[in-house]
Design a protein around this motif. Structure first.
Motif, PDB file in Angstrom:
ATOM      1  N   ALA A  92      76.088 -14.930 -74.589  1.00 19.56           N
ATOM      2  CA  ALA A  92      76.207 -16.233 -73.945  1.00 19.56           C
ATOM      3  C   ALA A  92      77.106 -16.100 -72.728  1.00 19.56           C
ATOM      4  CB  ALA A  92      76.784 -17.247 -74.925  1.00 19.56           C
ATOM      5  N   VAL A  93      77.031 -17.085 -71.844  1.00 18.68           N
ATOM      6  CA  VAL A  93      77.817 -17.071 -70.614  1.00 18.68           C
ATOM      7  C   VAL A  93      78.767 -18.260 -70.608  1.00 18.68           C
ATOM      8  CG1 VAL A  93      77.721 -17.289 -68.106  1.00 18.68           C
ATOM      9  CG2 VAL A  93      76.076 -15.841 -69.284  1.00 18.68           C
ATOM     10  N   GLY A  94      80.032 -17.994 -70.217  1.00 21.82           N
ATOM     11  CA  GLY A  94      81.022 -19.053 -70.136  1.00 21.82           C
ATOM     12  C   GLY A  94      81.859 -18.926 -68.887  1.00 21.82           C
ATOM     13  N   THR A  95      82.767 -19.876 -68.708  1.00 25.11           N
ATOM     14  CA  THR A  95      83.613 -19.852 -67.517  1.00 25.11           C
ATOM     15  C   THR A  95      84.865 -20.677 -67.764  1.00 25.11           C
ATOM     16  OG1 THR A  95      83.610 -20.132 -65.119  1.00 25.11           O
ATOM     17  CG2 THR A  95      82.539 -21.862 -66.408  1.00 25.11           C
ATOM     18  N   THR A  96      85.631 -20.894 -66.715  1.00 25.70           N
ATOM     19  CA  THR A  96      86.871 -21.655 -66.779  1.00 25.70           C
ATOM     20  C   THR A  96      86.690 -23.020 -66.137  1.00 25.70           C
ATOM     21  OG1 THR A  96      87.643 -20.798 -64.657  1.00 25.70           O
ATOM     22  CG2 THR A  96      88.181 -19.505 -66.623  1.00 25.70           C
ATOM     23  N   ARG A  97      87.665 -23.878 -66.353  1.00 24.90           N
ATOM     24  CA  ARG A  97      87.580 -25.225 -65.780  1.00 24.90           C
ATOM     25  C   ARG A  97      87.594 -25.178 -64.249  1.00 24.90           C
ATOM     26  NH1 ARG A  97      91.129 -30.618 -67.308  1.00 24.90           N
ATOM     27  NH2 ARG A  97      90.295 -31.924 -65.652  1.00 24.90           N
ATOM     28  N   ALA A  98      88.380 -24.260 -63.679  1.00 22.19           N
ATOM     29  CA  ALA A  98      88.468 -24.172 -62.222  1.00 22.19           C
ATOM     30  C   ALA A  98      87.103 -23.891 -61.608  1.00 22.19           C
ATOM     31  CB  ALA A  98      89.473 -23.095 -61.821  1.00 22.19           C
ATOM     32  N   VAL A  99      86.325 -23.044 -62.247  1.00 25.29           N
ATOM     33  CA  VAL A  99      84.997 -22.707 -61.731  1.00 25.29           C
ATOM     34  C   VAL A  99      84.066 -23.908 -61.858  1.00 25.29           C
ATOM     35  CG1 VAL A  99      82.979 -21.230 -62.088  1.00 25.29           C
ATOM     36  CG2 VAL A  99      85.278 -20.254 -62.195  1.00 25.29           C
ATOM     37  N   VAL A 100      84.149 -24.616 -62.969  1.00 29.30           N
ATOM     38  CA  VAL A 100      83.323 -25.819 -63.149  1.00 29.30           C
ATOM     39  C   VAL A 100      83.705 -26.873 -62.128  1.00 29.30           C
ATOM     40  CG1 VAL A 100      82.802 -27.721 -64.729  1.00 29.30           C
ATOM     41  CG2 VAL A 100      82.884 -25.386 -65.589  1.00 29.30           C
ATOM     42  N   ASP A 101      85.006 -27.080 -61.933  1.00 27.94           N
ATOM     43  CA  ASP A 101      85.462 -28.080 -60.972  1.00 27.94           C
ATOM     44  C   ASP A 101      85.023 -27.741 -59.543  1.00 27.94           C
ATOM     45  OD1 ASP A 101      86.642 -29.501 -62.988  1.00 27.94           O
ATOM     46  OD2 ASP A 101      88.686 -28.824 -62.562  1.00 27.94           O
ATOM     47  N   ALA A 102      84.886 -26.443 -59.274  1.00 26.74           N
ATOM     48  CA  ALA A 102      84.454 -26.011 -57.947  1.00 26.74           C
ATOM     49  C   ALA A 102      82.945 -26.162 -57.760  1.00 26.74           C
ATOM     50  CB  ALA A 102      84.866 -24.561 -57.712  1.00 26.74           C
ATOM     51  N   GLY A 103      82.227 -26.519 -58.826  1.00 30.45           N
ATOM     52  CA  GLY A 103      80.784 -26.719 -58.741  1.00 30.45           C
ATOM     53  C   GLY A 103      79.971 -25.445 -58.776  1.00 30.45           C
ATOM     54  N   ILE A 104      80.609 -24.338 -59.174  1.00 36.15           N
ATOM     55  CA  ILE A 104      79.919 -23.054 -59.208  1.00 36.15           C
ATOM     56  C   ILE A 104      79.128 -22.875 -60.507  1.00 36.15           C
ATOM     57  CG2 ILE A 104      80.246 -20.535 -59.142  1.00 36.15           C
ATOM     58  CD1 ILE A 104      82.734 -21.027 -57.451  1.00 36.15           C
ATOM     59  N   ALA A 105      79.619 -23.460 -61.582  1.00 38.55           N
ATOM     60  CA  ALA A 105      78.974 -23.322 -62.890  1.00 38.55           C
ATOM     61  C   ALA A 105      78.884 -24.692 -63.556  1.00 38.55           C
ATOM     62  CB  ALA A 105      79.747 -22.350 -63.774  1.00 38.55           C
ATOM     63  N   PRO A 106      77.921 -24.886 -64.467  1.00 38.78           N
ATOM     64  CA  PRO A 106      77.755 -26.191 -65.133  1.00 38.78           C
ATOM     65  C   PRO A 106      78.830 -26.470 -66.168  1.00 38.78           C
ATOM     66  CG  PRO A 106      76.191 -24.602 -66.010  1.00 38.78           C
ATOM     67  CD  PRO A 106      76.868 -23.923 -64.856  1.00 38.78           C
ATOM     68  N   ASN A 107      78.977 -27.740 -66.517  1.00 33.43           N
ATOM     69  CA  ASN A 107      80.014 -28.166 -67.473  1.00 33.43           C
ATOM     70  C   ASN A 107      79.878 -27.503 -68.834  1.00 33.43           C
ATOM     71  OD1 ASN A 107      81.243 -29.907 -65.654  1.00 33.43           O
ATOM     72  ND2 ASN A 107      79.984 -31.650 -66.241  1.00 33.43           N
ATOM     73  N   ASP A 108      78.622 -27.288 -69.280  1.00 32.08           N
ATOM     74  CA  ASP A 108      78.442 -26.765 -70.627  1.00 32.08           C
ATOM     75  C   ASP A 108      78.847 -25.302 -70.753  1.00 32.08           C
ATOM     76  OD1 ASP A 108      75.897 -26.629 -69.026  1.00 32.08           O
ATOM     77  OD2 ASP A 108      75.347 -25.296 -70.670  1.00 32.08           O
ATOM     78  N   TRP A 109      79.247 -24.665 -69.661  1.00 29.59           N
ATOM     79  CA  TRP A 109      79.757 -23.295 -69.713  1.00 29.59           C
ATOM     80  C   TRP A 109      81.270 -23.250 -69.936  1.00 29.59           C
ATOM     81  CZ3 TRP A 109      77.355 -19.625 -65.465  1.00 29.59           C
ATOM     82  CH2 TRP A 109      75.965 -19.522 -65.673  1.00 29.59           C
ATOM     83  N   GLN A 110      81.931 -24.383 -69.811  1.00 26.71           N
ATOM     84  CA  GLN A 110      83.395 -24.375 -69.801  1.00 26.71           C
ATOM     85  C   GLN A 110      83.986 -24.041 -71.164  1.00 26.71           C
ATOM     86  OE1 GLN A 110      85.259 -27.738 -67.866  1.00 26.71           O
ATOM     87  NE2 GLN A 110      87.110 -27.511 -69.085  1.00 26.71           N
ATOM     88  N   ILE A 111      84.900 -23.084 -71.150  1.00 28.03           N
ATOM     89  CA  ILE A 111      85.616 -22.659 -72.352  1.00 28.03           C
ATOM     90  C   ILE A 111      87.077 -23.048 -72.192  1.00 28.03           C
ATOM     91  CG2 ILE A 111      86.323 -20.681 -73.757  1.00 28.03           C
ATOM     92  CD1 ILE A 111      83.887 -19.169 -72.620  1.00 28.03           C
TER      93      ILE A 111
END
Length: 309
Positions: A223-242
């Protein structure tokens, strides 16, 4: 003493977190029942009945359960509340929406996101983004808990022979109207149930680099995840946030690429069995919690790994 586990599901199968809730219930002790509220729950009840240690499966069926409103779920739990001393919900958005409604009507204090059962009335839970573990004791006669499922092993199945009991559903709540639901569909494993998770931080600069990490994840079945900063920057979708305000995960293997390790993100990954960190900054905080660390450029490492597979 009796414990009621409220089972989440996707209408076809139980949420894997339900099995962890059963383990938490077993640590509390007493008789354990599972409640399923569904439009058609026959197959779900059969699955629940096979979980070891379950006394009864309570099945409440009604057309309006197709809409999964927490108000309707809470009302159905309250219909049988007098028979139970404990009520266990998954500590996710659905559980966090239903549990307080049950606690409010019962006039008891809810205990949120427990990670350990010390005894039948004492529990541990993280506070301050997981930097402190708080021990709390319930003083009310009935105890409503949300359980961080990643902190408990899944209960085994195969020997369970729970009885099925059909429950007359409560009248639907008319003050709330279902409008719509939007589900994200992906061929990758669900982030909270995946065995392997690859997560990218600000060390990956754009969507193209996240796509490259996604290619590596697909080769690993991850699976793929990310951080809040990346989501807030619009680079990744909300459902990826860990993290603290995202999803709490506990994979067998977590690999963080270009993630510094803010405490809010660490709160979401600390239950992973193995944590691997890749960051070009040797002082990055994530190295303090990683089992294995590699100082290097995240994208260089991603491309080298993909070339090896």
């Amino acid at each position: 003493m009796a414990v009621l586990v409220i089972a989440e599901h996707n209408h076809a199968a139980l949420n894997p977190a339900v099995y962890s809730l059963v383990t938490a219930a077993q640590k509390i002790g007493g008789d354990i029942d599972i409640m399923i509220a569904a439009q058609e729950g026959g197959k779900l009840a059969e699955e629940a009945a096979k979980i070891n240690g379950i006394r009864r499966v309570l099945l409440s069926e009604a057309p309006y359960f197709a809409e999964e409103l927490p108000e309707n779920l809470a009302a159905s739990v309250l219909e049988v509340a007098k028979e139970y001393d404990y009520f266990l919900f998954v500590a996710n958005p659905a559980g966090k929406a239903a549990a307080p409604r049950v606690a409010a009507v019962l006039d008891v204090a809810q205990i949120s996101e427990i990670t350990e059962v010390v005894d039948a009335k004492t529990f541990k839970r993280p506070i301050y983004a997981g930097s402190v573990i708080e021990t709390v004791r319930a003083l009310d006669p009935k105890v409503v808990l949300t359980v961080r499922a990643t902190a408990f092993d899944a209960a085994p199945t195969g020997e369970g022979k729970a009885e099925l009991e059909r429950v007359v559903p409560a009248s639907p709540v008319i003050k709330v109207t279902f409008v719509r639901s939007e589900q994200v569909k992906s061929d990758r494993p669900d982030l909270q149930n995946a065995k392997i998770v690859l997560a990218g931080g600000r060390g990956l600069v754009d969507e193209a680099e996240f796509a490259e990490m996604g290619n590596l994840a697909d080769k690993l079945g991850a699976a793929v995840g990310t951080t809040r900063a990346v989501v807030d920057a619009g680079i990744a979708p909300n459902d990826w946030q860990i993290g603290q305000t995202g999803k709490i995960i506990a994979p067998d293997l977590y690999i963080g690429f270009g993630i510094s390790g803010a405490i809010q993100h660490i709160a979401g990954i600390k239950d992973a069995k193995v944590i691997v960190a890749v960051n070009k900054d040797p002082e990055a905080p994530i190295f303090d919690v990683a089992d294995y660390g590699l100082v290097g450029d995240a994208m260089t490492v991603i491309r080298e790994l993909e070339a090896k597979l």
